[in-house]
Design a protein around this motif. Structure first.
Motif, PDB file in Angstrom:
ATOM      1  N   HIS A 178       0.849  -1.199   0.000  1.00  0.00           N
ATOM      2  CA  HIS A 178       0.000   0.000   0.000  1.00  0.00           C
ATOM      3  C   HIS A 178       0.881   1.243   0.000  1.00  0.00           C
ATOM      4  N   THR A 179       0.443   2.282  -0.700  1.00  0.00           N
ATOM      5  CA  THR A 179       1.174   3.550  -0.738  1.00  0.00           C
ATOM      6  C   THR A 179       0.249   4.690  -0.347  1.00  0.00           C
ATOM      7  N   ARG A 181       1.160   4.267   4.087  1.00  0.00           N
ATOM      8  CA  ARG A 181       2.312   3.573   3.485  1.00  0.00           C
ATOM      9  C   ARG A 181       2.631   2.354   4.356  1.00  0.00           C
ATOM     10  N   GLY A 223      -0.447  -5.762  -5.177  1.00  0.00           N
ATOM     11  CA  GLY A 223      -0.255  -4.324  -4.983  1.00  0.00           C
ATOM     12  C   GLY A 223      -1.591  -3.616  -4.962  1.00  0.00           C
ATOM     13  N   SER A 246       3.858  -0.391  -5.147  1.00  0.00           N
ATOM     14  CA  SER A 246       3.172  -1.261  -4.184  1.00  0.00           C
ATOM     15  C   SER A 246       3.391  -2.732  -4.505  1.00  0.00           C
TER      16      SER A 246
END
Length: 293
Positions: free
Chosen positions: A207-208, A271, A251, A225
């Motif tokens: 996760h971003t 993040r 991702g 990700s």
């Protein structure tokens, strides 16, 4: 009748007027006038009484007409109620026949309901068992990880699924997808618990935040990700021996944030790398299979 009496008085007056004196005549005249006035008053009162009687009679006629109309309506209503009652009796007779002819079907339905109740109870027991196993797994994970900052690693159960969230600050250098050496120790502790449960399947999600990312060869947060997820998977597989057939790398980019990306704190929380312990669907689906008689 009063008029006849009055005329007779006039005649008597005329007859005696020639025989009596003027004084007596005037006295008789006055008496006659008084009698006339009294009779006129009585006549007027009788006219008033007659009018009142006529008004009351008309009122009684109207009341009688209204009562007759109401009686007619009541009779119609009673006839309608009788008709409805007859219809309901016929329906009840039909229902009685229907119930007797379908008694066997109803009995079968009741038996099916009983079987479904047993089935639901089995599902509830299995879910309770799964919840217990999940809680035991969470306790083992927390015990293995030890005293880490809660902001860096969070282990929880949500809707029957175990989640392990590890902050990217702990795992990666900013904007990179190479795992830090100190982070491998944490992954090793997590891997030891997962390896003790060889039937477990899990997914590693990257996760971003929503800050734009473009550092070749990666072009966006989707790439970042995914690369971070696969980096974690390689460590779990190659360094700690987890079965790769039980691992999924995924991702999620910036599209499933935990907090708003409007603040630095929120972006830092988003993040993260999440390890999701997947439900044992094969065991669950076995419960759905019809049992052999």
């Amino acid at each position: 009748m009063y008029l006849i009496k009055f005329i007779n008085l006039i005649l008597v007056t005329l007859i005696f007027s020639s025989c009596v004196s003027s004084k007596k005549f005037n006295k008789m005249k006055n008496e006659m006038q008084q009698n006339y006035d009294a009779l006129s008053g009585k006549s007027q009162k009788l006219d008033v009484d007659l009018k009142s009687c006529n008004d009351k009679n008309n009122e009684l006629i109207q009341t009688n007409t209204s009562l007759q109309d109401e009686n007619t309506n009541l009779k119609k209503h009673m006839d309608m109620l009788k008709e409805n009652n007859t219809t309901m009796l016929k329906q009840l007779e039909g229902l009685s026949v229907l119930t007797s002819t379908q008694a066997a079907s109803i009995q079968q339905s009741l038996e099916n309901i009983g079987q479904k109740d047993i089935y639901i109870q089995d599902l509830q027991k299995e879910m309770a068992r799964k919840d217990s196993l999940n809680m035991a797994l969470v306790m083992n994970l927390k015990g293995a990880v030890g005293n880490l900052d809660d902001k860096d690693i969070n282990i929880k159960v949500d809707k029957g699924v175990v989640f392990i969230d590890i902050s990217d600050k702990l795992l990666f250098t900013s904007g990179k997808y190479d795992i830090r050496s100190e982070a491998k120790t944490v992954l090793g502790k997590v891997a030891a618990v997962l390896k003790a449960q060889p039937h477990i399947e899990f997914m590693v999600e990257g996760h971003t935040d929503n800050v734009k990312y473009n550092k070749p060869p990666l072009v966006d947060n989707w790439d970042l990700s995914v690369k971070r997820a696969t980096a974690v998977v390689r460590v779990l597989q190659k360094q700690y021996g987890l079965d790769p057939t039980h691992i999924i790398a995924a991702g999620r980019s910036e599209y499933t944030p935990l907090q708003s990306n409007d603040t630095p704190e929120g972006r830092a929380t988003n993040r993260r790398t999440r390890i999701v312990i997947l439900p044992e669907l094969d065991q669950f689906f076995k419960l759905l299979e019809p049992k052999q008689q």
